[in-house]
Design a protein around this motif. Sequence first.
Motif, mmCIF file in Angstrom:
data_model
loop_
_atom_site.group_PDB
_atom_site.id
_atom_site.type_symbol
_atom_site.label_atom_id
_atom_site.label_comp_id
_atom_site.label_asym_id
_atom_site.label_seq_id
_atom_site.Cartn_x
_atom_site.Cartn_y
_atom_site.Cartn_z
ATOM 1 N N ILE A 300 0.863 -1.188 0.000
ATOM 2 C CA ILE A 300 0.000 0.000 0.000
ATOM 3 C C ILE A 300 0.895 1.231 0.000
ATOM 4 N N SER A 301 0.842 1.994 -1.072
ATOM 5 C CA SER A 301 1.683 3.189 -1.168
ATOM 6 C C SER A 301 0.977 4.374 -0.527
ATOM 7 N N SER A 302 1.718 5.434 -0.329
ATOM 8 C CA SER A 302 1.152 6.629 0.297
ATOM 9 C C SER A 302 0.092 7.289 -0.570
ATOM 10 N N SER A 303 0.109 7.030 -1.879
ATOM 11 C CA SER A 303 -0.864 7.645 -2.788
ATOM 12 C C SER A 303 -2.003 6.704 -3.169
ATOM 13 N N ASP A 304 -2.022 5.519 -2.595
ATOM 14 C CA ASP A 304 -2.996 4.501 -2.992
ATOM 15 C C ASP A 304 -4.268 4.620 -2.150
ATOM 16 N N PHE A 305 -4.990 5.728 -2.291
ATOM 17 C CA PHE A 305 -6.165 5.974 -1.463
ATOM 18 C C PHE A 305 -7.316 5.030 -1.797
ATOM 19 N N ALA A 306 -7.309 4.443 -2.973
ATOM 20 C CA ALA A 306 -8.352 3.480 -3.308
ATOM 21 C C ALA A 306 -8.255 2.242 -2.420
ATOM 22 N N ARG A 307 -7.085 2.002 -1.820
ATOM 23 C CA ARG A 307 -6.881 0.832 -0.967
ATOM 24 C C ARG A 307 -6.750 1.221 0.502
ATOM 25 N N ALA A 308 -7.154 2.459 0.830
ATOM 26 C CA ALA A 308 -7.001 2.918 2.214
ATOM 27 C C ALA A 308 -7.722 1.999 3.187
ATOM 28 N N GLY A 309 -8.886 1.481 2.789
ATOM 29 C CA GLY A 309 -9.639 0.598 3.670
ATOM 30 C C GLY A 309 -8.878 -0.656 4.051
ATOM 31 N N GLU A 310 -7.949 -1.095 3.201
ATOM 32 C CA GLU A 310 -7.166 -2.294 3.496
ATOM 33 C C GLU A 310 -6.153 -2.059 4.618
ATOM 34 N N ALA A 311 -5.828 -0.793 4.857
ATOM 35 C CA ALA A 311 -4.832 -0.493 5.892
ATOM 36 C C ALA A 311 -5.426 -0.583 7.295
ATOM 37 N N ILE A 312 -6.751 -0.459 7.428
ATOM 38 C CA ILE A 312 -7.370 -0.462 8.755
ATOM 39 C C ILE A 312 -7.136 -1.781 9.480
ATOM 40 N N PRO A 313 -7.437 -2.940 8.872
ATOM 41 C CA PRO A 313 -7.172 -4.203 9.589
ATOM 42 C C PRO A 313 -5.696 -4.420 9.891
ATOM 43 N N ARG A 314 -4.809 -3.828 9.105
ATOM 44 C CA ARG A 314 -3.382 -3.984 9.404
ATOM 45 C C ARG A 314 -3.003 -3.186 10.648
ATOM 46 N N GLY A 315 -3.683 -2.069 10.858
ATOM 47 C CA GLY A 315 -3.498 -1.342 12.111
ATOM 48 C C GLY A 315 -4.055 -2.121 13.286
ATOM 49 N N LEU A 316 -5.204 -2.759 13.074
ATOM 50 C CA LEU A 316 -5.778 -3.626 14.104
ATOM 51 C C LEU A 316 -4.793 -4.728 14.489
ATOM 52 N N ASP A 317 -4.189 -5.350 13.503
ATOM 53 C CA ASP A 317 -3.262 -6.448 13.739
ATOM 54 C C ASP A 317 -2.031 -5.975 14.508
ATOM 55 N N ALA A 318 -1.497 -4.810 14.117
ATOM 56 C CA ALA A 318 -0.296 -4.303 14.795
ATOM 57 C C ALA A 318 -0.586 -3.995 16.257
ATOM 58 N N ALA A 319 -1.740 -3.391 16.543
ATOM 59 C CA ALA A 319 -2.093 -3.086 17.929
ATOM 60 C C ALA A 319 -2.428 -4.358 18.696
ATOM 61 N N GLY A 320 -3.040 -5.324 17.991
ATOM 62 C CA GLY A 320 -3.384 -6.577 18.648
ATOM 63 C C GLY A 320 -2.166 -7.318 19.155
ATOM 64 N N LYS A 321 -1.060 -7.205 18.459
ATOM 65 C CA LYS A 321 0.166 -7.878 18.881
ATOM 66 C C LYS A 321 0.771 -7.237 20.135
ATOM 67 N N GLN A 322 0.295 -6.045 20.465
ATOM 68 C CA GLN A 322 0.799 -5.345 21.662
ATOM 69 C C GLN A 322 -0.297 -5.223 22.725
ATOM 70 N N ARG A 323 -1.271 -6.128 22.688
ATOM 71 C CA ARG A 323 -2.409 -6.035 23.613
ATOM 72 C C ARG A 323 -1.957 -6.055 25.075
ATOM 73 N N GLN A 324 -0.998 -6.899 25.386
ATOM 74 C CA GLN A 324 -0.577 -7.011 26.779
ATOM 75 C C GLN A 324 0.022 -5.695 27.277
ATOM 76 N N ALA A 325 0.886 -5.094 26.459
ATOM 77 C CA ALA A 325 1.503 -3.826 26.865
ATOM 78 C C ALA A 325 0.462 -2.714 26.932
ATOM 79 N N LEU A 326 -0.449 -2.681 25.959
ATOM 80 C CA LEU A 326 -1.484 -1.638 25.937
ATOM 81 C C LEU A 326 -2.462 -1.812 27.092
ATOM 82 N N SER A 327 -2.737 -3.054 27.477
ATOM 83 C CA SER A 327 -3.701 -3.307 28.559
ATOM 84 C C SER A 327 -3.243 -2.696 29.869
#
Length: 743
Positions: A300-327
């Motif tokens: 996903i490039s910085s100009s690929d706004f047509a695929r912006a929706g695909e970046a949301i679950p990747r943010g979910l995944d990155a935060a999910g891997k740090q659930r213990q620290a965030l908790s």
Amino acid sequence: MFRRRLVPVLPPLIILFASLVAYPGFQAAAGEYAPEMPTRRKIGLVLSGGGARGAAHIGVIKVLEELRVPIDCIAGTSMGAIVGGLYASGMSIAELEKTLTGVDWSDAFLDDIPREDRSFRRKRDDDLYLLKAKAGLRDDGAIALPAGVLQGQKLDQLFKGLTFSIEGTGDFDHLPIPFRAVATDIVTGREVVLGRGDLAMAMRASMSVPAVFAPVEIDDRLLVDGGLSNNLPMDVARRMGADVLIVVDISTPLSSRDELRDALAITGQLTNFLTRGNTEAQLATLGKEDILLVPNLEGISSSDFARAGEAIPRGLDAAGKQRQALSRLASEANDYQAYQMRRLARNPAMPVVEFVHLDNRSRVSDEVLRSRIRVRTGEPLDTAALEADIARIYGLELFENIRYEIVEEEGCKGVVLHVQERRWGPNYLQFGLSSSNNFQGDSTLNFGLAYTRTAINSLAGEWRTAIQLGRDPSGVTELYQPLDADSRYFINPALYYRTVTSNQFVAGKRQAEYRTGRYGAILAGGRELGTWGEMRLGYNLSVGESEMLVGDHSQPDRDFTNAEAFVRLALDTLNEIPFPSKGNAGALEFISSQEAFASDSDYNQAKASWLSAGTWGRYTLVGSLLFDTTLDSDAPLESLFSIGGLFRLSGFAQDELSGQHSGLLRLIAFRRFGDFALLPIYVGGSLEQGNVWDRYGEIEPGNTLTAGSLFLGADTPIGPIYLGYGMAEGSHESLYLYLGKLF
């Protein structure tokens, strides 16, 4: 007596109280009744820039809300400033996701004024083959260009609408979540932290990529994308008082050697050097308790706004891997509920407008602007109506940007419109190129150059001079002068020189070629009917000569004087040219040439045309009808009607058929097949029925010709290009390569 008895026992009582307070068990019990709990650590959210990749921030915030992690302050850059600013303003995460994925970013990043909003005068520019791009011309003759390819008018309107609920909150510390946006001063290259003012403008400034977007002027500073100076503003969040940072880095990594294959990739790498350099410097300050999240955004490039929706679950995944620290930063359920209620407590009520003021930084009078403002005082603000007013003003194509703000003066709320004239105007140069070739020896090539000076007076009059070189040299100088602030009434005098090269065909073979040249003057005036139409009348006097270039030279050249009075009614609601998908266009015109007007001959003519476009799914159908007629006598050679060429009885050569009357009915269908090299590509065909006639008695359905075409079209920066194959009954067929407007 009581006081004398109490004094001796005070010191022992004080000592006993101090001992109890110092006893740990007493402290624990007393804490249950303390008015305030010990202050928790302040959490700061840091959101980096990264264009379309920034949608990953939404996924991260979703996890934070799920874990009940309260955010006490937000610092963001570029897309991080947009996501962070909207969340800080009180927008729910569901609204934020819907907004970011629902916006047509490809449209928002364009400054093209919707054709429906352009003034009728500006729509007539589409009748010319001049390029849409207008270079400025300074008084000293130097070329002037805009500060950016885009001025950001649509983005300004978008961000303003999204932040309207906190309009008037001048201090970002008073937002539901304190917020800072980071921009860069393009003069000094230094970081600028925006913590007050207009939130919409702060977000716009933070994402204004240099050369792509014009800089945003705030407090006498020209601001561009904050990624150039601080793409990951961890230090800004700490200065806001954050004890613990949640840092989200979605910036684009440096490209590998194998990826640097072309000039665009290398240019992008230069930009990445700047952002990655300051990002790494910020990451070096990461504390032991800070939490760093780096979503995997590969592909996903910085100009690929047509695929912006695909970046949301990747943010979910990155935060999910740090659930213990965030908790470990989570708050109690009741506390978090109260926090969210405070954050989401927005006031969507529209203020009652008591006044409308203008900050008019242009040559155009306030009256011209006010005549296009329909916002009513004494009523709640209608933002849709206000944006329509702004579109009408912007449709004059005189202004760099127009924005509004809600202000309070002496206890009354009102609207202030800030209107900035184009700083690279008011003198403009436009170039043009038109060409046709049927690969049978008939070809044309013309170059055009036009100089236009806009806003020559307070009523927005303009003067244009244009020349054409090539097969058909010509020139014109004209004045278009509105007579009132509404621009309803106008005069449009012009002087012109025009040449037309035409052919005479017999049995499909060219027998002669003529060149008709004329000098003339037109005095016209009329009334604009809003943005959709115009009525005008005028007088056209010309003198000229028809000269035979190829053919029987025993025929003498013909001098003529032509004087015509005319009246014309025109409408145009097409959404775009040259490949419209909706709307209508039409005209009715009556022309009278009389010896009493100083003409060589008497004749009357009428012209009628109509075109409608509609789209169904991916397919567009255009229907068109044209009929021109000489009413009561024979018009001279220079005033005959002609048909021929692509979409005008395809298969025949350009203007191969001519006569006293002409008619054409056509259906044109095409489909857009996406973009090739950033250009929209169309594939289609046409079915046409028509002819020319010299006598009324010849005009009948049985005396028409059937024709059709297949074509490939593209809307290019130098104009529409068509490659087509046409065929007509009588074994007429032709290949066409055409550059310029055809329908």
